[in-house]
Scaffold this motif. Structure first.
Motif, mmCIF file in Angstrom:
data_model
loop_
_atom_site.group_PDB
_atom_site.id
_atom_site.type_symbol
_atom_site.label_atom_id
_atom_site.label_comp_id
_atom_site.label_asym_id
_atom_site.label_seq_id
_atom_site.Cartn_x
_atom_site.Cartn_y
_atom_site.Cartn_z
ATOM 1 N N ILE A 93 0.847 -1.202 0.000
ATOM 2 C CA ILE A 93 0.000 0.000 0.000
ATOM 3 C C ILE A 93 0.880 1.250 0.000
ATOM 4 C CG2 ILE A 93 -1.671 1.362 1.344
ATOM 5 C CD1 ILE A 93 -2.836 -1.373 2.306
ATOM 6 N N LYS A 140 2.149 2.639 -3.096
ATOM 7 C CA LYS A 140 1.174 3.321 -3.948
ATOM 8 C C LYS A 140 0.727 4.663 -3.380
ATOM 9 C CE LYS A 140 -0.712 -1.152 -5.324
ATOM 10 N NZ LYS A 140 -0.295 -1.412 -6.708
ATOM 11 N N SER A 186 -7.298 4.509 -5.121
ATOM 12 C CA SER A 186 -8.000 3.299 -4.706
ATOM 13 C C SER A 186 -7.189 2.085 -5.129
ATOM 14 C CB SER A 186 -9.414 3.260 -5.279
ATOM 15 O OG SER A 186 -9.407 2.762 -6.587
ATOM 16 N N ILE A 187 -7.243 1.063 -4.315
ATOM 17 C CA ILE A 187 -6.453 -0.139 -4.575
ATOM 18 C C ILE A 187 -7.370 -1.360 -4.534
ATOM 19 C CG2 ILE A 187 -4.459 -1.524 -3.849
ATOM 20 C CD1 ILE A 187 -3.440 0.932 -2.299
ATOM 21 N N SER A 188 -7.328 -2.121 -5.599
ATOM 22 C CA SER A 188 -8.163 -3.322 -5.666
ATOM 23 C C SER A 188 -7.616 -4.387 -4.712
ATOM 24 C CB SER A 188 -8.149 -3.828 -7.104
ATOM 25 O OG SER A 188 -8.796 -5.057 -7.168
ATOM 26 N N ASP A 223 -4.848 -6.680 -5.756
ATOM 27 C CA ASP A 223 -3.461 -6.216 -5.813
ATOM 28 C C ASP A 223 -2.786 -6.185 -4.450
ATOM 29 O OD1 ASP A 223 -3.723 -5.843 -8.555
ATOM 30 O OD2 ASP A 223 -4.524 -3.815 -8.298
ATOM 31 N N LEU A 224 -3.512 -6.647 -3.430
ATOM 32 C CA LEU A 224 -2.972 -6.596 -2.075
ATOM 33 C C LEU A 224 -2.633 -7.992 -1.564
ATOM 34 C CD1 LEU A 224 -5.323 -3.935 -0.464
ATOM 35 C CD2 LEU A 224 -2.915 -3.677 -1.099
ATOM 36 N N ARG A 238 -12.438 -3.141 -3.102
ATOM 37 C CA ARG A 238 -11.290 -2.227 -3.152
ATOM 38 C C ARG A 238 -11.219 -1.333 -1.925
ATOM 39 N NH1 ARG A 238 -12.517 2.598 -6.814
ATOM 40 N NH2 ARG A 238 -14.720 2.773 -6.350
#
Ligand code: HPA
Length: 272
Positions: free
Chosen positions: A13, A16, A43-45, A48-49, A63
């Motif tokens: 995170i 980003k 915003s992060i899906s 992707d984490l 997300r």
């Protein structure tokens, strides 16, 4: 082990965004639109984490949205994880650990639920003042990491009295009617039987749902102040049996959603 996973997710995170949220928001079934009110930074899906499960329920988007809401730094989870999806309790609650590591010390958690209190009506908002955990497992079971929280956390003031009072005052000031009551966490994924609704009522529940309690327990473990808000999407009255479906739940949640958004916006505005 848990700590390493948290660090790993936070690292991704932090690659980003440097955004530092103070308030975490978890959006329940049919309640995802609140994110449109957030002035989004990034915003992060979930996909992707690392270590984040991917939500399996269609109506949940999956997300993390970082940004400002009513002038405060927030991160919203659009989509959450449920025990009935097959995740372990550690997986269900992992995002809450991450929110804390990112800087959140307040969690606003929402859900769709069924009302067993016969005074409640479809579309009502209920502020959660306590819960009963009927899920088959506790997210704190297993080895405790003392750096995250105590082995035996007490459940005193789990639904933070000051936040509850603030929410009631804000609701009153803005003409948003709210109830208060006890949320009973059920396993799902089937809705309960009418005998079960009778039981839930008898043991002191006002509403029944399939989420929230694991996240709240983990929040309390880490000293996060919690405000819990339920939307009553259907009535679970054993003496007036009615069919319920996911569609009915979503429709009612969508209809009540603007009210919830306004309440959350106004509450966040007043939080210091
Ligand atoms: N039980 C009954 N009704 C509901 C639920 C539930 O878990 N969630 C939403 N409406």
């Amino acid at each position: 082990m848990m700590r390493e996973k948290i660090d790993e997710t936070v690292k991704v995170i932090r690659e980003k965004t440097n955004f530092e949220p103070k308030i975490g928001i978890i959006l329940g079934t049919g309640l995802g639109k609140l994110v449109q009110s957030i002035k989004e930074e990034v915003s992060i899906s979930y996909k992707d984490l690392p270590n984040f499960p991917v939500s399996t329920v269609e109506s949940h988007e999956g997300r993390l949205i970082f940004g400002t809401l009513s002038g405060k730094s927030v991160v919203a989870m659009q989509g959450r994880f449920h025990w009935y999806e097959g995740y372990s309790m550690q997986e269900v609650t992992f995002p809450v650990r991450v929110l804390k590591a990112l800087g959140c010390d307040i969690l606003i958690v929402s859900n769709a639920c069924g009302g067993v209190n016969s005074y409640f009506e479809r579309g009502d908002i209920m502020l959660i003042n306590d819960h009963i955990n009927l899920l088959p497992e506790n997210p704190l079971r297993g080895k405790n990491d003392d750096s995250l929280g105590p082995r035996f956390p007490d459940m005193y003031n789990t639904y933070d009295k000051d936040l509850l009072k603030l929410a009631e005052e804000v609701a009153l000031k803005n003409g948003i009617p709210v109830r208060k009551g006890v949320y009973v966490a059920m396993q799902g994924p089937c809705f309960e039987t009418f005998a079960e609704y009778r039981m839930i009522r008898a043991i002191g529940g006002d509403v029944a749902g399939m989420s929230t309690v694991p996240e709240v327990i983990v929040a309390k473990h880490m000293g996060i102040r919690v405000l819990g808000i339920s939307i009553i999407t259907d009535l679970c009255l054993p003496d007036l049996p009615q069919a319920v479906s996911h569609q009915i739940v979503i429709k009612a949640a969508n209809e009540a959603e603007p009210k919830l958004t306004r309440l959350v916006e106004e509450v966040i505005k007043e939080i210091n």
